[in-house]
Design a protein around this motif. Structure first.
Motif, mmCIF file in Angstrom:
data_model
loop_
_atom_site.group_PDB
_atom_site.id
_atom_site.type_symbol
_atom_site.label_atom_id
_atom_site.label_comp_id
_atom_site.label_asym_id
_atom_site.label_seq_id
_atom_site.Cartn_x
_atom_site.Cartn_y
_atom_site.Cartn_z
ATOM 1 N N MET A 30 0.839 -1.199 0.000
ATOM 2 C CA MET A 30 0.000 0.000 0.000
ATOM 3 C C MET A 30 0.878 1.254 0.000
ATOM 4 O O MET A 30 0.601 2.217 -0.711
ATOM 5 N N THR A 31 1.929 1.240 0.788
ATOM 6 C CA THR A 31 2.855 2.378 0.817
ATOM 7 C C THR A 31 3.556 2.523 -0.525
ATOM 8 O O THR A 31 3.686 3.636 -1.049
ATOM 9 N N GLU A 32 3.959 1.399 -1.099
ATOM 10 C CA GLU A 32 4.601 1.440 -2.408
ATOM 11 C C GLU A 32 3.657 2.039 -3.459
ATOM 12 O O GLU A 32 4.056 2.879 -4.270
ATOM 13 N N LEU A 33 2.401 1.622 -3.428
ATOM 14 C CA LEU A 33 1.420 2.159 -4.379
ATOM 15 C C LEU A 33 1.181 3.648 -4.148
ATOM 16 O O LEU A 33 1.124 4.434 -5.098
ATOM 17 N N ARG A 34 1.065 4.022 -2.888
ATOM 18 C CA ARG A 34 0.798 5.423 -2.547
ATOM 19 C C ARG A 34 1.933 6.334 -2.990
ATOM 20 O O ARG A 34 1.717 7.483 -3.388
ATOM 21 N N LEU A 35 3.155 5.835 -2.948
ATOM 22 C CA LEU A 35 4.312 6.652 -3.303
ATOM 23 C C LEU A 35 4.732 6.520 -4.772
ATOM 24 O O LEU A 35 5.558 7.291 -5.238
ATOM 25 N N HIS A 36 4.160 5.570 -5.471
ATOM 26 C CA HIS A 36 4.555 5.337 -6.869
ATOM 27 C C HIS A 36 4.058 6.483 -7.748
ATOM 28 O O HIS A 36 2.903 6.887 -7.654
ATOM 29 N N PRO A 37 4.904 7.014 -8.616
ATOM 30 C CA PRO A 37 4.512 8.149 -9.459
ATOM 31 C C PRO A 37 3.301 7.875 -10.364
ATOM 32 O O PRO A 37 2.547 8.784 -10.676
ATOM 33 N N GLU A 38 3.116 6.603 -10.755
ATOM 34 C CA GLU A 38 1.992 6.272 -11.627
ATOM 35 C C GLU A 38 0.657 6.248 -10.903
ATOM 36 O O GLU A 38 -0.396 6.282 -11.537
ATOM 37 N N SER A 39 0.693 6.175 -9.589
ATOM 38 C CA SER A 39 -0.561 6.038 -8.843
ATOM 39 C C SER A 39 -0.719 7.007 -7.682
ATOM 40 O O SER A 39 -1.813 7.111 -7.127
ATOM 41 N N SER A 40 0.321 7.720 -7.347
ATOM 42 C CA SER A 40 0.276 8.538 -6.128
ATOM 43 C C SER A 40 -0.812 9.611 -6.163
ATOM 44 O O SER A 40 -1.296 10.009 -5.120
ATOM 45 N N HIS A 41 -1.208 10.041 -7.362
ATOM 46 C CA HIS A 41 -2.236 11.082 -7.458
ATOM 47 C C HIS A 41 -3.592 10.530 -7.881
ATOM 48 O O HIS A 41 -4.487 11.311 -8.212
ATOM 49 N N VAL A 103 -9.231 2.912 -7.286
ATOM 50 C CA VAL A 103 -7.887 3.390 -7.622
ATOM 51 C C VAL A 103 -7.378 2.659 -8.866
ATOM 52 O O VAL A 103 -6.770 3.277 -9.745
ATOM 53 N N LYS A 104 -7.649 1.375 -8.955
ATOM 54 C CA LYS A 104 -7.213 0.597 -10.120
ATOM 55 C C LYS A 104 -7.803 1.191 -11.403
ATOM 56 O O LYS A 104 -7.096 1.307 -12.412
ATOM 57 N N ALA A 105 -9.061 1.566 -11.354
ATOM 58 C CA ALA A 105 -9.720 2.142 -12.534
ATOM 59 C C ALA A 105 -9.152 3.508 -12.902
ATOM 60 O O ALA A 105 -9.264 3.932 -14.050
ATOM 61 N N ASN A 106 -8.538 4.188 -11.952
ATOM 62 C CA ASN A 106 -7.990 5.523 -12.181
ATOM 63 C C ASN A 106 -6.467 5.540 -12.300
ATOM 64 O O ASN A 106 -5.853 6.596 -12.222
ATOM 65 N N THR A 107 -5.873 4.361 -12.464
ATOM 66 C CA THR A 107 -4.419 4.252 -12.564
ATOM 67 C C THR A 107 -4.070 3.523 -13.852
ATOM 68 O O THR A 107 -4.546 2.410 -14.079
ATOM 69 N N ALA A 108 -3.262 4.145 -14.685
ATOM 70 C CA ALA A 108 -2.957 3.567 -15.989
ATOM 71 C C ALA A 108 -1.566 2.937 -16.070
ATOM 72 O O ALA A 108 -1.317 2.115 -16.933
ATOM 73 N N GLY A 109 -0.665 3.318 -15.230
ATOM 74 C CA GLY A 109 0.714 2.854 -15.339
ATOM 75 C C GLY A 109 0.865 1.366 -15.104
ATOM 76 O O GLY A 109 0.271 0.824 -14.175
ATOM 77 N N PRO A 110 1.690 0.689 -15.900
ATOM 78 C CA PRO A 110 1.857 -0.764 -15.764
ATOM 79 C C PRO A 110 2.502 -1.196 -14.450
ATOM 80 O O PRO A 110 2.146 -2.230 -13.894
ATOM 81 N N HIS A 111 3.433 -0.413 -13.935
ATOM 82 C CA HIS A 111 4.079 -0.776 -12.670
ATOM 83 C C HIS A 111 3.098 -0.656 -11.512
ATOM 84 O O HIS A 111 3.052 -1.525 -10.633
ATOM 85 N N ALA A 112 2.312 0.388 -11.522
ATOM 86 C CA ALA A 112 1.291 0.556 -10.476
ATOM 87 C C ALA A 112 0.244 -0.552 -10.570
ATOM 88 O O ALA A 112 -0.225 -1.067 -9.546
ATOM 89 N N GLN A 113 -0.112 -0.945 -11.784
ATOM 90 C CA GLN A 113 -1.078 -2.030 -11.962
ATOM 91 C C GLN A 113 -0.532 -3.346 -11.390
ATOM 92 O O GLN A 113 -1.293 -4.128 -10.819
ATOM 93 N N GLN A 114 0.767 -3.573 -11.517
ATOM 94 C CA GLN A 114 1.384 -4.772 -10.941
ATOM 95 C C GLN A 114 1.272 -4.759 -9.413
ATOM 96 O O GLN A 114 0.998 -5.788 -8.793
ATOM 97 N N ILE A 115 1.479 -3.598 -8.842
ATOM 98 C CA ILE A 115 1.347 -3.473 -7.382
ATOM 99 C C ILE A 115 -0.095 -3.741 -6.981
ATOM 100 O O ILE A 115 -0.356 -4.428 -5.989
ATOM 101 N N ILE A 116 -1.034 -3.217 -7.748
ATOM 102 C CA ILE A 116 -2.455 -3.418 -7.446
ATOM 103 C C ILE A 116 -2.814 -4.903 -7.506
ATOM 104 O O ILE A 116 -3.541 -5.409 -6.636
#
Length: 157
Positions: A30-41, A103-116
């Motif tokens: 969760m912390t990794e996802l929150r701080l990841h540039p592809e998903s942090s916002h 959040v998954k629906a609002n996140t497009a980055g592949p790395h963030a999707q892997q975390i999800i």
């Protein structure tokens, strides 16, 4: 408490301890996802992180109550707190899953999707522990007592 109650409480404790690595992975991812540039916002990220944190707090609360139950602090207020913390884990686990979908629906980055995807797996593992933990709580309190305590807590909310 008598010997059998002590044994059931110890069994519950052991299951809570087995669940700790799952909660740690949940919060780490969760912390990794929150701080990841592809998903942090992503919309809902703060709520998602908060819900997952409440899951962690609930687990910690139950463990703390179980530790205190082995002492002379065991009594009705502690029993209520044990069940209340347990209910937090259930409620906020459900909230975490719903918010993760958002959040998954609002996140497009592949790395963030892997975390999800990893988070979804951890939440499924958490669900399995929640079933086992509830069984241990029911064994300790007795199913009817546990359900009655849960109902009283719901009415207080």
């Amino acid at each position: 408490m008598n010997h059998d109650e002590n044994e059931r409480l110890l069994d519950w404790w052991k299951t809570m301890e087995e669940a700790k690595p799952v909660v740690r992975r949940l919060m780490s991812l969760m912390t990794e996802l929150r701080l990841h540039p592809e998903s942090s916002h992503s919309t809902g990220m703060i709520l998602l992180y908060r819900a997952a944190s409440e899951v962690s707090y609930g687990y910690a609360g139950v463990r703390g109550c179980i530790r205190r139950a082995f002492t002379n602090e065991y009594g009705e207020p502690l029993r209520v707190n044990m069940v209340r913390c347990h209910s937090f884990v259930h409620k906020f686990s459900a909230d975490t899953k719903v918010l993760l979908k958002h959040v998954k629906a609002n996140t497009a980055g592949p790395h963030a999707q892997q975390i999800i995807i990893k988070l979804e797996e951890v939440l499924m593992e958490n669900d399995r522990f929640l079933i086992e933990i509830e069984e241990k709580a029911q064994a300790f309190f007795g199913k009817n007592t546990f359900m009655a305590l849960n109902e009283n807590i719901k009415q207080e909310e």
